[in-house]
Motif scaffolding. Structure first.
Motif, PDB file in Angstrom:
ATOM      1  N   VAL A 447      -4.650  61.023 -31.958  1.00 12.61           N
ATOM      2  CA  VAL A 447      -4.874  62.445 -31.655  1.00 12.61           C
ATOM      3  C   VAL A 447      -4.199  62.750 -30.321  1.00 12.61           C
ATOM      4  CG1 VAL A 447      -6.568  64.249 -31.249  1.00 12.61           C
ATOM      5  CG2 VAL A 447      -7.067  62.397 -32.882  1.00 12.61           C
ATOM      6  N   PRO A 448      -3.188  63.628 -30.308  1.00 12.05           N
ATOM      7  CA  PRO A 448      -2.457  63.915 -29.076  1.00 12.05           C
ATOM      8  C   PRO A 448      -3.369  64.428 -27.957  1.00 12.05           C
ATOM      9  CG  PRO A 448      -1.300  64.811 -30.974  1.00 12.05           C
ATOM     10  CD  PRO A 448      -2.633  64.350 -31.460  1.00 12.05           C
ATOM     11  N   TYR A 449      -3.092  63.940 -26.739  1.00 13.37           N
ATOM     12  CA  TYR A 449      -3.766  64.357 -25.512  1.00 13.37           C
ATOM     13  C   TYR A 449      -5.268  64.042 -25.483  1.00 13.37           C
ATOM     14  CZ  TYR A 449       0.606  66.934 -25.410  1.00 13.37           C
ATOM     15  OH  TYR A 449       1.939  67.270 -25.455  1.00 13.37           O
ATOM     16  N   VAL A 450      -5.763  63.352 -26.517  1.00 11.57           N
ATOM     17  CA  VAL A 450      -7.177  62.998 -26.579  1.00 11.57           C
ATOM     18  C   VAL A 450      -7.356  61.475 -26.570  1.00 11.57           C
ATOM     19  CG1 VAL A 450      -9.288  63.091 -27.967  1.00 11.57           C
ATOM     20  CG2 VAL A 450      -7.807  65.120 -27.801  1.00 11.57           C
ATOM     21  N   ASP A 451      -6.567  60.785 -27.380  1.00 11.36           N
ATOM     22  CA  ASP A 451      -6.725  59.341 -27.540  1.00 11.36           C
ATOM     23  C   ASP A 451      -5.931  58.544 -26.504  1.00 11.36           C
ATOM     24  OD1 ASP A 451      -8.393  59.531 -29.727  1.00 11.36           O
ATOM     25  OD2 ASP A 451      -6.743  59.486 -31.174  1.00 11.36           O
ATOM     26  N   ASN A 452      -6.539  57.430 -26.086  1.00  9.81           N
ATOM     27  CA  ASN A 452      -5.798  56.408 -25.348  1.00  9.81           C
ATOM     28  C   ASN A 452      -5.062  55.529 -26.358  1.00  9.81           C
ATOM     29  OD1 ASN A 452      -7.074  57.041 -22.745  1.00  9.81           O
ATOM     30  ND2 ASN A 452      -8.920  56.130 -23.661  1.00  9.81           N
ATOM     31  N   LEU A 453      -3.985  54.901 -25.913  1.00  9.69           N
ATOM     32  CA  LEU A 453      -3.272  53.943 -26.757  1.00  9.69           C
ATOM     33  C   LEU A 453      -3.209  52.605 -26.037  1.00  9.69           C
ATOM     34  CD1 LEU A 453      -1.577  53.088 -29.181  1.00  9.69           C
ATOM     35  CD2 LEU A 453       0.430  54.096 -28.062  1.00  9.69           C
ATOM     36  N   VAL A 454      -3.834  51.607 -26.635  1.00  5.77           N
ATOM     37  CA  VAL A 454      -3.786  50.242 -26.106  1.00  5.77           C
ATOM     38  C   VAL A 454      -2.853  49.437 -26.992  1.00  5.77           C
ATOM     39  CG1 VAL A 454      -5.079  48.107 -25.721  1.00  5.77           C
ATOM     40  CG2 VAL A 454      -6.097  50.313 -25.113  1.00  5.77           C
ATOM     41  N   ILE A 455      -1.811  48.844 -26.409  1.00  8.88           N
ATOM     42  CA  ILE A 455      -0.834  48.111 -27.212  1.00  8.88           C
ATOM     43  C   ILE A 455      -0.570  46.763 -26.562  1.00  8.88           C
ATOM     44  CG2 ILE A 455       1.170  49.191 -26.095  1.00  8.88           C
ATOM     45  CD1 ILE A 455       2.286  49.339 -29.116  1.00  8.88           C
ATOM     46  N   ILE A 456      -0.711  45.687 -27.327  1.00  8.74           N
ATOM     47  CA  ILE A 456      -0.667  44.323 -26.781  1.00  8.74           C
ATOM     48  C   ILE A 456       0.651  43.635 -27.099  1.00  8.74           C
ATOM     49  CG2 ILE A 456      -1.774  43.259 -28.814  1.00  8.74           C
ATOM     50  CD1 ILE A 456      -3.276  41.403 -26.863  1.00  8.74           C
ATOM     51  N   ASP A 457       1.128  42.855 -26.143  1.00 10.53           N
ATOM     52  CA  ASP A 457       2.298  41.997 -26.350  1.00 10.53           C
ATOM     53  C   ASP A 457       1.968  40.620 -25.799  1.00 10.53           C
ATOM     54  OD1 ASP A 457       4.875  41.550 -27.329  1.00 10.53           O
ATOM     55  OD2 ASP A 457       5.748  41.764 -25.344  1.00 10.53           O
ATOM     56  N   ASP A 475       5.232  57.458 -25.601  1.00 13.30           N
ATOM     57  CA  ASP A 475       4.822  58.718 -24.976  1.00 13.30           C
ATOM     58  C   ASP A 475       5.049  59.909 -25.901  1.00 13.30           C
ATOM     59  OD1 ASP A 475       3.744  59.970 -22.573  1.00 13.30           O
ATOM     60  OD2 ASP A 475       5.732  60.890 -22.335  1.00 13.30           O
ATOM     61  N   ARG A 476       5.920  59.731 -26.908  1.00  9.50           N
ATOM     62  CA  ARG A 476       6.157  60.827 -27.863  1.00  9.50           C
ATOM     63  C   ARG A 476       4.929  61.117 -28.721  1.00  9.50           C
ATOM     64  NH1 ARG A 476      12.311  59.847 -30.206  1.00  9.50           N
ATOM     65  NH2 ARG A 476      13.349  59.613 -28.173  1.00  9.50           N
ATOM     66  N   LEU A 477       4.016  60.153 -28.781  1.00  7.27           N
ATOM     67  CA  LEU A 477       2.764  60.379 -29.520  1.00  7.27           C
ATOM     68  C   LEU A 477       1.762  61.169 -28.686  1.00  7.27           C
ATOM     69  CD1 LEU A 477       2.312  56.802 -31.037  1.00  7.27           C
ATOM     70  CD2 LEU A 477       2.991  58.867 -32.272  1.00  7.27           C
ATOM     71  N   HIS A 478       2.073  61.403 -27.429  1.00  4.68           N
ATOM     72  CA  HIS A 478       1.241  62.162 -26.490  1.00  4.68           C
ATOM     73  C   HIS A 478      -0.158  61.578 -26.315  1.00  4.68           C
ATOM     74  CE1 HIS A 478       4.452  65.059 -26.527  1.00  4.68           C
ATOM     75  NE2 HIS A 478       4.309  65.278 -27.824  1.00  4.68           N
ATOM     76  N   GLY A 572       9.605  61.504 -16.413  1.00  3.81           N
ATOM     77  CA  GLY A 572       9.233  62.459 -17.453  1.00  3.81           C
ATOM     78  C   GLY A 572       8.114  61.987 -18.361  1.00  3.81           C
ATOM     79  N   THR A 573       7.631  60.747 -18.149  1.00  2.54           N
ATOM     80  CA  THR A 573       6.521  60.250 -18.972  1.00  2.54           C
ATOM     81  C   THR A 573       5.268  61.057 -18.670  1.00  2.54           C
ATOM     82  OG1 THR A 573       7.455  58.014 -18.940  1.00  2.54           O
ATOM     83  CG2 THR A 573       5.130  58.217 -19.546  1.00  2.54           C
ATOM     84  N   GLN A 574       4.645  61.600 -19.699  1.00  5.78           N
ATOM     85  CA  GLN A 574       3.475  62.450 -19.508  1.00  5.78           C
ATOM     86  C   GLN A 574       2.179  61.646 -19.430  1.00  5.78           C
ATOM     87  OE1 GLN A 574       3.394  65.490 -22.505  1.00  5.78           O
ATOM     88  NE2 GLN A 574       5.417  66.284 -21.992  1.00  5.78           N
ATOM     89  N   ALA A 575       2.074  60.615 -20.213  1.00  6.64           N
ATOM     90  CA  ALA A 575       0.836  59.829 -20.235  1.00  6.64           C
ATOM     91  C   ALA A 575       0.719  58.978 -18.977  1.00  6.64           C
ATOM     92  CB  ALA A 575       0.803  58.939 -21.468  1.00  6.64           C
ATOM     93  N   LYS A 576      -0.507  58.748 -18.555  1.00  4.62           N
ATOM     94  CA  LYS A 576      -0.742  57.778 -17.498  1.00  4.62           C
ATOM     95  C   LYS A 576      -0.525  56.393 -18.087  1.00  4.62           C
ATOM     96  CE  LYS A 576      -4.163  56.201 -14.134  1.00  4.62           C
ATOM     97  NZ  LYS A 576      -5.562  56.300 -13.659  1.00  4.62           N
ATOM     98  N   VAL A 577       0.103  55.481 -17.321  1.00  2.04           N
ATOM     99  CA  VAL A 577       0.425  54.145 -17.823  1.00  2.04           C
ATOM    100  C   VAL A 577      -0.279  53.094 -16.958  1.00  2.04           C
ATOM    101  CG1 VAL A 577       2.262  52.492 -18.330  1.00  2.04           C
ATOM    102  CG2 VAL A 577       2.673  54.953 -18.646  1.00  2.04           C
ATOM    103  N   GLU A 578      -0.811  52.069 -17.611  1.00  2.00           N
ATOM    104  CA  GLU A 578      -1.421  50.953 -16.894  1.00  2.00           C
ATOM    105  C   GLU A 578      -1.055  49.662 -17.623  1.00  2.00           C
ATOM    106  OE1 GLU A 578      -5.830  49.344 -15.381  1.00  2.00           O
ATOM    107  OE2 GLU A 578      -5.544  51.451 -15.926  1.00  2.00           O
TER     108      GLU A 578
END
Length: 627
Positions: A447-457, A475-478, A572-578
């Motif tokens: 869900v754009p602007y609502v969900d966090n995205l956790v991605i593992i490598d 970031d295109r998934l917002h 230009g990345t909109q999401a906060k990144v950690e």
């Protein structure tokens, strides 16, 4: 995210019955050749720059060829070398093709001893002349030597200087050629010793030859030639007289496994490939121990010998995290546990908001850690459900229970690697634009602007793909926040035992620490570490200290990770990144038998590793600051 070029793969086969036996039982005398193909193809992940094989016939007559080799370059090298071998048989009649006696006498590669190698360059040197196996030819059958290995030596310069001072003249300045000369030189001495012994006994002619081949002790050869080797290695070899051997480094850095029954002896770099190729259980497969060698003599008798005194075992943990196939039962469990141990720091990164978080992985090696991470979150969620149910009134209604019990961890396949994309076809800016699209995303997966995205490598080394492709495409998934998770700790130091990462400026963690030192007006830390490293250049390597650790010492892991985010997040990345990392403690708990962690901790198991990391740091400083 950036596939590391890493250690090579080895495979060795010794048939213990006549070729006629395999023709009768399995319908082909090519049984050994076919099994070698399987062992190599199942280890294709370990080498994509080249491949080679060697074969020895045990009962060739004088004047007949008894040692064969085939090599090729490129990702299709395995197919190419076996196609070339098979081309020798294409004009045979069906009768000849199924005649083991004819094959043994007349056909190339119809032998009892085989050796295969898969190559990844760890030295920056390429070309067919660097593809294993290497051959050392001689008119004496017992002095012929084929050698291949999964290794990298740290003290090539010292060994080269010593053996040239002794009068030897290696063909090239490369560790494989130097090792070939060392082992070959000691093999020559062993044969000459036996020749004098047989002559004293009154033996003559072919009787001397046969006696030498029956008595030769490759244990003596390896003990005298390998005592100076500093590095991680599994070296395999065959002599023209039919002796086969493999030896492992005394720290157990590089892996090797073997299996033997009354028909065959097999050795490979990974356990599950032996399980698959021979359909045997894991418990029937043995690990070659640190400093140990396995020998099969001309008569097919096997023995194990301790060649070098075992040191503190430092088996490579990257094997478990990334390099080896995840089909090994123990590695599968360990990778799942690596993912599971990341639950708490991920919860902190998403403020415990599991309900509005989608979990995914970077294809493909991180998939197993992803399953472990999901299991960890399932367990966490179940505990939460229990607490919520316990907090309800004594007779909760159906709607309340349904709401609690239907709470699920949301997982999606968000990132897809477009394996068809080839960025080498373009240059400059157009190449960078193509690189940004190596990965694609599944639109509508959150869900754009609502969900966090956790991605593992499984690891973050250079961070190039994160910056050029991953973060921007995600970031295109917002998402509200992107949390990049590494199932391994921060890679801070070069590897000198087989992985292609040797210079300091390759590591985003190192760059982040240097930037923090500059920002906080702590450049004196860099100068002191440089001066200390420079001052010990003339010392014996056994006395050297890894002063590069001082670059990281002022900062916490979290501070370095936060600076890495700044360096890697595209404009230009909109999401906060950690970025969330595995801890060293978590790594050791998940992989307790593989404590080799020098790329994370800087604790090199051999003196040569310490010497080279200091030199890498000196080179970096003098290049950047133009000394």
């Amino acid at each position: 995210m950036e596939p590391l070029k890493h250690e090579c793969g080895v495979a060795m086969i010794r048939l213990l019955k006549p070729l006629e036996y395999y023709q009768e039982k399995y319908g082909t005398w090519m049984y050994g050749l076919n099994k070698l193909y399987l062992l190599m193809e199942k280890q294709h992940n370990r080498g994509q720059e080249g491949a080679g094989l060697a074969c020895v016939k045990l009962e060739a007559n004088p004047g007949e060829e008894y040692m064969f080799r085939e090599r090729a370059l490129g990702s299709g090298a395995i197919t190419e070398i076996f196609d070339t071998v098979q081309s020798n048989f294409k004009d045979l009649t069906p009768e000849q093709l199924h005649d083991a006696e004819y094959a043994k006498k007349c056909l190339p590669f119809a032998g009892e001893a085989y050796m295969g190698h898969l190559r990844y360059s760890t030295t920056g040197k390429s070309g067919l002349s660097y593809v294993h196996p290497f051959l050392r030819r001689n008119n004496w059958r017992a002095k012929n030597l084929a050698l291949c290995g999964n290794f990298n030596m740290t003290n090539v310069d010292e060994i080269f200087a010593r053996i040239t001072a002794d009068g030897q003249h290696p063909r090239k300045y490369a560790d494989t050629y130097i090792m070939l000369e060392q082992v070959g030189h000691r093999l020559d001495r062993e044969v000459e010793r036996l020749y004098k012994e047989c002559e004293t006994e009154g033996l003559k002619g072919m009787d001397i030859t046969h006696a030498i081949e029956d008595r030769i002790d490759l244990g003596n050869v390896l003990k005298t030639s390998s005592k100076e080797w500093d590095g991680g290695y599994v070296i395999c070899g065959m002599t023209g007289s039919g002796e086969s051997f493999a030896v492992r480094d005394p720290w157990g850095i590089r892996p090797a496994f073997w299996y033997m029954d009354d028909e065959i002896m097999v050795l490979a770099s990974e356990r599950p490939v032996i399980q698959t190729a021979l359909n045997v259980s894991a418990k029937s497969i043995n690990e070659l121990q640190p400093g140990q060698a396995i020998f099969i003599n001309k008569a097919g008798k096997m023995r194990l010998a301790q060649i070098n005194r075992p040191k503190e075992k430092k088996a490579c943990s990257f094997e478990r995290i990334y390099f080896s196939r995840g089909s090994d039962a123990d590695i599968y469990k360990e990778r799942k546990l690596l993912g599971e141990k990341l639950v708490d720091p991920i919860l902190k990164a998403i403020d415990n908001d599991v309900e509005h978080t989608v979990f995914s992985f970077i294809p493909n090696t991180a998939e197993v850690a992803f399953y472990g991470m999901l299991e960890g979150f399932d367990n966490y969620l179940n505990k939460l459900k229990i607490k919520k149910i316990e907090a309800l009134k004594q007779r909760p209604d159906h709607e309340e229970l349904d709401k609690i019990l239907s709470w699920r961890i949301r997982s999606e396949k968000v990132a897809i690697k477009d394996i068809k994309l080839r960025t080498f076809i373009a240059e400059g800016n157009s190449r960078n634009d193509l690189a940004a699209h190596v990965y694609d995303i599944t639109y509508g997966s959150l869900v754009p602007y609502v969900d966090n995205l956790v991605i593992i490598d499984d690891s973050i080394v250079r961070g190039t793909t994160l910056k050029q492709s991953i973060i921007g495409i995600l970031d295109r998934l917002h998402p509200k926040k992107i949390v990049i998770v590494s199932s391994s700790p921060q890679v801070r130091y070069p590897d000198y035992y087989g992985i292609d990462m040797a210079s300091m400026d390759q590591f985003i963690a190192f760059k982040a620490a240097v930037e923090l030192l500059k920002e906080r007006d702590m450049k004196d830390v860099i100068a002191r570490a440089y001066n200390k490293s420079k001052d010990q250049v003339g010392l014996p390597k056994e006395q050297m200290v890894n002063y590069v650790k001082e670059i990281y010492a002022p900062f916490t892991n979290e501070e370095i990770a936060a600076k890495m985010v700044e360096l890697l997040t595209p404009k230009g990345t909109q999401a906060k990144v950690e970025i969330v990392y595995q801890t060293l403690e978590g790594l050791h708990e998940a992989c307790p038998e593989h404590t080799g962690d020098w790329y994370f901790s800087g604790d090199y198991p051999t003196p040569g590793g310490v010497k080279l990391v200091n030199q890498a740091f000196i080179d970096y400083i003098e290049k950047v600051y133009q000394f």
